[in-house]
Motif scaffolding. Structure first.
Motif, PDB file in Angstrom:
ATOM      1  N   LEU A 252      13.059 -39.955 -21.730  1.00 45.23           N
ATOM      2  CA  LEU A 252      14.241 -39.987 -20.883  1.00 45.23           C
ATOM      3  C   LEU A 252      15.356 -39.139 -21.475  1.00 45.23           C
ATOM      4  O   LEU A 252      15.506 -39.046 -22.696  1.00 45.23           O
ATOM      5  CB  LEU A 252      14.740 -41.429 -20.739  1.00 45.23           C
TER       6      LEU A 252
ATOM      7  N   ARG B  82      11.479 -48.651 -15.525  1.00 41.84           N
ATOM      8  CA  ARG B  82      10.081 -48.240 -15.332  1.00 41.84           C
ATOM      9  C   ARG B  82       9.499 -47.691 -16.639  1.00 41.84           C
ATOM     10  O   ARG B  82       8.365 -48.015 -17.012  1.00 41.84           O
ATOM     11  CB  ARG B  82       9.982 -47.188 -14.227  1.00 41.84           C
ATOM     12  N   THR B  83      10.271 -46.862 -17.312  1.00 43.93           N
ATOM     13  CA  THR B  83       9.794 -46.274 -18.564  1.00 43.93           C
ATOM     14  C   THR B  83       9.592 -47.338 -19.631  1.00 43.93           C
ATOM     15  O   THR B  83       8.596 -47.328 -20.365  1.00 43.93           O
ATOM     16  CB  THR B  83      10.792 -45.209 -19.053  1.00 43.93           C
TER      17      THR B  83
ATOM     18  N   ASP C  78      15.021 -45.788 -13.631  1.00 39.55           N
ATOM     19  CA  ASP C  78      14.087 -44.978 -14.421  1.00 39.55           C
ATOM     20  C   ASP C  78      13.882 -45.568 -15.808  1.00 39.55           C
ATOM     21  O   ASP C  78      12.771 -45.556 -16.355  1.00 39.55           O
ATOM     22  CB  ASP C  78      14.607 -43.536 -14.545  1.00 39.55           C
TER      23      ASP C  78
ATOM     24  N   ALA D  54      20.084 -40.949 -17.670  1.00 40.75           N
ATOM     25  CA  ALA D  54      19.067 -41.384 -16.706  1.00 40.75           C
ATOM     26  C   ALA D  54      19.505 -42.689 -16.047  1.00 40.75           C
ATOM     27  O   ALA D  54      20.219 -43.499 -16.642  1.00 40.75           O
ATOM     28  CB  ALA D  54      17.732 -41.574 -17.412  1.00 40.75           C
TER      29      ALA D  54
END
Length: 569
Positions: free
Chosen positions: A78, A89-90, A86, A82
């Protein structure tokens, strides 16, 4: 009118913040949660190496069981800035790919290199989690101490991962803040939980637990099963600090900074990371039951509960007190808040409960009569107070007073640092001419509060202030005709202003309307302790009057009666 609107707006925001804190369900049982602490790291970005180095020094607060797994940094692809979606999810992907859940379960069951596991940590945590009530129940049962040990298995369902995110760290130089040095960033905390339920536990004990009578092939099969199995991690919540996280200091060449012991950027960075670490857990404690301590009221006079440093208790931590009342319509007992208390004297109970543990003392700030056995639930606040007030007297006007309760840091209940501003328009005769003068007063100091009769408080204070009076219709040219020593650098058409340093002391009386709001009335005395001076610090001398501020503005010192509304959040 604009200043009054600002004050009113601030008070309304604080009222909304306060009212929202009591709209959450209350669970009666309390057990320690287990936490793994981690840092979200970005692919690039400023000061990340410095952050990683400092974050590694921090651990899990004492009120939680620490599941340290040797990994504190989650490296991602990332970029700074960000979005949180996101990031979530990461993080889920990374936590599961790196099998963080497996490492945590291995920690719980003390898994060895040969794949064998045992219940040593489970039993240890079960015993440490027990309170005096649990000890007495265990002593009355046939299983005794073994019953407390096995309680540790119940704690596995409260296994969390706390990921702290310092988003876009910037220095004062980066932000082009010229009069300060230090650091700023956004702060997010992502909460995850290891999925552990009865089905997962059954699979663990049946297919992965190596028993003494297992043959070599079975042992290898079970070992391989654990290593190929994924104990999944699930997302719970995200909390963000409502304002940027900051640790800055005014430079030594500023009016404020010249009185402060100066710290280097490196020292401020250490404090910045520490502040972020503490704030992350504070945000979670505000919202989530598993991060709040709950304990019965042990004694009524004085108020005591068997809670202490083991549960992370500090002086002036706030607790709501609930009574469970039977509801005939729902056929259930429901909690009703009966009062609010704060910690006064904290005991060190960091040991196994014996049935005769010491109790910490509390004091009540609002509510009715409390009874032994009522439930105390931790409800953290920011320790900030905001008071809109109106002053009556020779020195008066409207103003705003802000305070910070240092009790949790220093260990003295209701010891507060405060700052305030006040504004007043008043007419004074200057050389026989009546002039409209606007007074702006900025001050601060130290106060100490004392509570009595369940909802009343008295708060003596001492401090200082700087006041500036500006007569907009009186210029320095006019003053030449009044025999005033006009500084040569002052423009003839500038409005006349004079400043003074004051010594303040007084006392406030408060009455809580609810736990986050109280009515205030008080009296304070202002005494001028310097000569009147101009913007450059030069004494202003009036012919026949001298340079005394209360002669220039006749009688401007003495008592003020303050009335106001005080909000805590």
């Amino acid at each position: 009118m604009k200043k009054k609107g600002i004050i009113l707006g601030a008070l309304i925001i604080a009222m909304i913040t306060g009212m929202g804190q009591d709209r959450k369900p209350v669970e009666e049982e309390y057990s320690r949660s287990a936490v793994t602490l981690m840092l979200l790291d970005y692919n690039g970005g400023k000061y990340r190496q410095q952050l990683r180095r400092e974050f590694e020094k921090h651990g899990v607060p004492e009120k939680f069981d620490a599941n340290s797994i040797g990994k504190k940094i989650i490296a991602t692809n990332l970029a700074e800035g960000a979005g949180n979606a996101d990031k979530i999810r990461t993080l889920i992907s990374q936590l599961n790919q790196k099998r963080i859940g497996n490492a945590i379960i291995a920690k719980w069951f003390n898994r060895q290199e040969d794949g064998t596991m045992n219940m040593d940590i489970i039993h240890e945590r079960g015993l440490y989690n027990a309170v005096d009530t649990d000890v007495r129940k265990a002593e009355a049962s046939k299983r005794g101490r073994a019953m407390l040990m096995d309680m540790g298995l119940d704690l596995l369902s409260k296994t969390y991962i706390v990921v702290v995110d310092f988003d876009r760290i910037r220095s004062a130089d980066d932000l082009k803040i010229n009069d300060q040095h230090g650091w700023q960033s956004g702060l997010n905390v992502f909460l995850f939980r290891v999925k552990y339920n009865s089905d997962v536990q059954a699979e663990l004990f049946n297919e992965m637990w190596i028993y003494n009578d297992d043959d070599s092939e079975t042992k290898e099969t079970k070992k391989a099963k654990f290593e190929s199995f994924t104990f999944e991690v699930e997302y719970v919540a995200t909390e963000s600090n409502p304002i940027p996280l900051r640790r800055m200091q005014y430079n030594s060449d500023t009016q404020i900074g010249q009185f402060l012991p100066q710290k280097s950027n490196e020292e401020l960075f250490v404090e910045f990371v520490d502040k972020g670490h503490q704030r992350a857990f504070f945000l979670l404690e505000q919202k989530y039951e598993d991060f709040r301590v709950k304990i019965p009221l042990y004694e009524r006079r004085p108020l005591k509960a068997k809670v202490g440093k083991k549960e992370g208790l500090r002086v002036d931590h706030r607790y709501f007190v609930y009574e469970y009342i039977y509801n005939e319509k729902t056929n259930e007992s429901e909690p009703k808040r009966k009062g609010v208390v704060r910690a006064k004297k904290v005991v060190d109970n960091r040991k196994m409960a014996t049935g005769e543990s010491k109790a910490s003392r509390f004091y009540q700030i609002t509510g009715g009569k409390l009874q032994k056995g009522m439930l105390l639930q931790q409800r953290m606040d920011w320790g900030i107070g905001l008071q809109g007030r109106f002053g009556i007297g020779e020195i008066g006007g409207v103003g705003l007073k802000a305070s910070y309760n240092t009790g949790t840091i220093i260990g003295i209940p209701q010891l507060k640092l405060y700052g305030y501003f006040a504004n007043q328009n008043k007419s004074y005769r200057i050389n026989k001419d009546l002039q409209d003068v606007n007074f702006l007063r900025l001050g601060g100091g130290l106060s100490k509060g004392y509570y009595f009769a369940r909802r009343f408080s008295i708060e003596p204070f001492i401090g200082g202030a700087m006041e500036t009076g500006t007569a907009s219709n009186l210029t320095y040219d006019d003053l030449n005709n009044l025999g005033v020593a006009v500084p040569s650098e002052s423009e003839g058409t500038d409005s006349f202003s004079a400043s003074v340093i004051m010594f303040d002391f007084g006392i406030d009386l408060g009455m809580h309307v609810t736990y986050w709001m109280k009515l205030m009335a008080g009296v304070e005395y202002h005494s001028c302790i310097s000569n009147a001076y101009d913007d450059d610090g030069n004494d202003i001398v009036f012919s026949g009057v001298g340079s005394e501020y209360d002669n220039i503005f006749d009688g401007r010192q003495g008592y003020t009666i303050n009335l106001g509304l005080y909000l805590e959040f």
